[in-house]
Design a protein around this motif. Sequence first.
Motif, PDB file in Angstrom:
ATOM      1  N   PHE A 151       0.822  -1.203   0.000  1.00 43.71           N
ATOM      2  CA  PHE A 151       0.000   0.000   0.000  1.00 43.71           C
ATOM      3  C   PHE A 151       0.859   1.257   0.000  1.00 43.71           C
ATOM      4  O   PHE A 151       0.588   2.204  -0.737  1.00 43.71           O
ATOM      5  N   LEU A 152       1.905   1.260   0.817  1.00 46.44           N
ATOM      6  CA  LEU A 152       2.773   2.436   0.871  1.00 46.44           C
ATOM      7  C   LEU A 152       3.510   2.658  -0.445  1.00 46.44           C
ATOM      8  O   LEU A 152       3.800   3.793  -0.820  1.00 46.44           O
ATOM      9  N   SER A 153       3.798   1.571  -1.160  1.00 40.77           N
ATOM     10  CA  SER A 153       4.442   1.732  -2.472  1.00 40.77           C
ATOM     11  C   SER A 153       3.494   2.420  -3.449  1.00 40.77           C
ATOM     12  O   SER A 153       3.935   3.152  -4.347  1.00 40.77           O
ATOM     13  N   LEU A 154       2.200   2.205  -3.286  1.00 44.16           N
ATOM     14  CA  LEU A 154       1.217   2.885  -4.131  1.00 44.16           C
ATOM     15  C   LEU A 154       1.090   4.352  -3.763  1.00 44.16           C
ATOM     16  O   LEU A 154       1.193   5.238  -4.616  1.00 44.16           O
ATOM     17  N   ILE A 155       0.894   4.616  -2.491  1.00 44.22           N
ATOM     18  CA  ILE A 155       0.583   5.973  -2.061  1.00 44.22           C
ATOM     19  C   ILE A 155       1.809   6.890  -2.082  1.00 44.22           C
ATOM     20  O   ILE A 155       1.676   8.114  -2.178  1.00 44.22           O
ATOM     21  N   ASN A 156       3.002   6.306  -2.015  1.00 41.85           N
ATOM     22  CA  ASN A 156       4.234   7.106  -2.038  1.00 41.85           C
ATOM     23  C   ASN A 156       4.812   7.291  -3.431  1.00 41.85           C
ATOM     24  O   ASN A 156       5.825   7.977  -3.591  1.00 41.85           O
ATOM     25  N   SER A 157       4.186   6.683  -4.432  1.00 44.12           N
ATOM     26  CA  SER A 157       4.710   6.829  -5.789  1.00 44.12           C
ATOM     27  C   SER A 157       4.571   8.287  -6.230  1.00 44.12           C
ATOM     28  O   SER A 157       3.616   8.985  -5.873  1.00 44.12           O
ATOM     29  N   GLU A 158       5.520   8.740  -6.993  1.00 46.27           N
ATOM     30  CA  GLU A 158       5.582  10.154  -7.389  1.00 46.27           C
ATOM     31  C   GLU A 158       4.316  10.590  -8.130  1.00 46.27           C
ATOM     32  O   GLU A 158       3.807  11.706  -7.936  1.00 46.27           O
ATOM     33  N   GLU A 159       3.780   9.713  -8.966  1.00 44.18           N
ATOM     34  CA  GLU A 159       2.626  10.084  -9.791  1.00 44.18           C
ATOM     35  C   GLU A 159       1.356  10.315  -8.979  1.00 44.18           C
ATOM     36  O   GLU A 159       0.403  10.931  -9.470  1.00 44.18           O
ATOM     37  N   LYS A 160       1.323   9.835  -7.725  1.00 44.63           N
ATOM     38  CA  LYS A 160       0.115   9.968  -6.910  1.00 44.63           C
ATOM     39  C   LYS A 160       0.125  11.205  -6.009  1.00 44.63           C
ATOM     40  O   LYS A 160      -0.908  11.524  -5.405  1.00 44.63           O
ATOM     41  N   GLN A 161       1.234  11.901  -5.904  1.00 44.59           N
ATOM     42  CA  GLN A 161       1.359  12.951  -4.893  1.00 44.59           C
ATOM     43  C   GLN A 161       0.412  14.128  -5.098  1.00 44.59           C
ATOM     44  O   GLN A 161      -0.055  14.732  -4.138  1.00 44.59           O
ATOM     45  N   LYS A 166      -9.610  10.906  -2.716  1.00 46.50           N
ATOM     46  CA  LYS A 166     -10.594  10.176  -3.519  1.00 46.50           C
ATOM     47  C   LYS A 166      -9.983   9.716  -4.838  1.00 46.50           C
ATOM     48  O   LYS A 166     -10.160   8.566  -5.256  1.00 46.50           O
ATOM     49  N   ALA A 167      -9.264  10.594  -5.515  1.00 43.81           N
ATOM     50  CA  ALA A 167      -8.671  10.245  -6.805  1.00 43.81           C
ATOM     51  C   ALA A 167      -7.684   9.094  -6.653  1.00 43.81           C
ATOM     52  O   ALA A 167      -7.618   8.205  -7.504  1.00 43.81           O
ATOM     53  N   PHE A 168      -6.911   9.103  -5.574  1.00 44.03           N
ATOM     54  CA  PHE A 168      -5.936   8.034  -5.340  1.00 44.03           C
ATOM     55  C   PHE A 168      -6.626   6.693  -5.119  1.00 44.03           C
ATOM     56  O   PHE A 168      -6.252   5.682  -5.727  1.00 44.03           O
ATOM     57  N   LEU A 169      -7.644   6.673  -4.270  1.00 49.16           N
ATOM     58  CA  LEU A 169      -8.264   5.410  -3.885  1.00 49.16           C
ATOM     59  C   LEU A 169      -9.198   4.843  -4.938  1.00 49.16           C
ATOM     60  O   LEU A 169      -9.254   3.625  -5.118  1.00 49.16           O
ATOM     61  N   ALA A 170      -9.925   5.711  -5.633  1.00 52.91           N
ATOM     62  CA  ALA A 170     -11.063   5.217  -6.404  1.00 52.91           C
ATOM     63  C   ALA A 170     -11.035   5.526  -7.888  1.00 52.91           C
ATOM     64  O   ALA A 170     -12.071   5.435  -8.554  1.00 52.91           O
ATOM     65  N   THR A 171      -9.884   5.909  -8.446  1.00 48.22           N
ATOM     66  CA  THR A 171      -9.798   6.109  -9.888  1.00 48.22           C
ATOM     67  C   THR A 171      -8.599   5.335 -10.438  1.00 48.22           C
ATOM     68  O   THR A 171      -7.710   4.930  -9.696  1.00 48.22           O
ATOM     69  N   GLU A 172      -8.615   5.119 -11.753  1.00 50.86           N
ATOM     70  CA  GLU A 172      -7.506   4.479 -12.483  1.00 50.86           C
ATOM     71  C   GLU A 172      -7.195   3.068 -11.979  1.00 50.86           C
ATOM     72  O   GLU A 172      -6.117   2.542 -12.217  1.00 50.86           O
ATOM     73  N   GLN A 173      -8.135   2.461 -11.268  1.00 52.90           N
ATOM     74  CA  GLN A 173      -7.940   1.110 -10.753  1.00 52.90           C
ATOM     75  C   GLN A 173      -6.645   0.964  -9.955  1.00 52.90           C
ATOM     76  O   GLN A 173      -5.967  -0.059 -10.027  1.00 52.90           O
ATOM     77  N   THR A 174      -6.297   2.004  -9.218  1.00 53.51           N
ATOM     78  CA  THR A 174      -5.154   1.883  -8.321  1.00 53.51           C
ATOM     79  C   THR A 174      -5.382   0.721  -7.366  1.00 53.51           C
ATOM     80  O   THR A 174      -4.479  -0.083  -7.107  1.00 53.51           O
ATOM     81  N   ILE A 198      -2.617  13.877  -1.502  1.00 59.88           N
ATOM     82  CA  ILE A 198      -1.760  12.817  -0.958  1.00 59.88           C
ATOM     83  C   ILE A 198      -0.452  13.384  -0.424  1.00 59.88           C
ATOM     84  O   ILE A 198       0.059  12.949   0.617  1.00 59.88           O
ATOM     85  N   CYS A 199       0.106  14.373  -1.092  1.00 58.31           N
ATOM     86  CA  CYS A 199       1.401  14.933  -0.688  1.00 58.31           C
ATOM     87  C   CYS A 199       1.353  15.601   0.685  1.00 58.31           C
ATOM     88  O   CYS A 199       2.401  15.853   1.285  1.00 58.31           O
TER      89      CYS A 199
END
Length: 280
Positions: A151-161, A166-174, A198-199
């Motif tokens: 999970f942290l690898s997802l949320i800490n990725s540069e593209e998600k900052q 809402k966009a992080f959790l529920a779009t683009e099939q993250t 997220i940042c």
Amino acid sequence: MLEAPEALYISEQLNQTIKGKTISFVCAGYTPHKFAWFYGDPTNYPAMLTGKTVGEAHAYGGVIEIDIEDVRLLISDGTNIRYYAPGEKLPEKHQLLVAFEDESCLMGSVRMYAAIMCFPAGSFHCDYTPYREKAIRKPQVLSDAFDKTYFLSLINSEEKQKKTAKAFLATEQTIPGLGNGVLQDILFKARIHPKTRICTLSEKQKETLFHCVKDVFQEIYQAGGRNSETDLFGHRGRYIPFLSKDTAGKPCPVCGEDIRKESYLGGSIYYCVECQKINA
């Protein structure tokens, strides 16, 4: 719309109910629906399925996929899927009817939009392919593979900052199978506003969010789904969301402030302005 916990619950019901049954009759596309998507020509589905034995059902995010010998039957999250015992009255309208030799039936009806796709195993090429592949490839939330490190690898990725919560959790099939319906309670329990970027989240907030994702999914699964959804037998789920259209304008169960409703990113968000403050 079914989300991952409900898809998992229904897939297990399918394995307990229709696995091992032989298909005697199939009808696909009987009731026209312009937002029901099929793989190829649905009139070919009877020839592909009749006489074959049902195998294992799997849940991939909000998608259910059933092994039927050398073919697969995919049912997406916008489909009401119901089992009818022998002798039960069947609805007149449906987009999929699969009857078995014991005279029981499986029926699928599309709500707003959905995919019902029958295809040869190992051969799936259409516009829906990227969605299916992501759902299969990524760890399922209720599996051991979906752990804090992942999970942290997802949320800490540069593209998600720059994305909001809402966009992080529920779009683009993250996170496949996590949509707007489940999102609200996850963020409420984590005390994070849907528009928080997220940042701006602290490491502690990120860890809390991870645990809330796992916990809410588990609670919904154990309750047989949310009370807005039905299972394989038409029974409503027992999970009652804290935040939804039914609680908008009502007092927050924690602080008493009114629950707010707002349109955001193609859907509604619900939040408590006191408990879920946007990070500065």
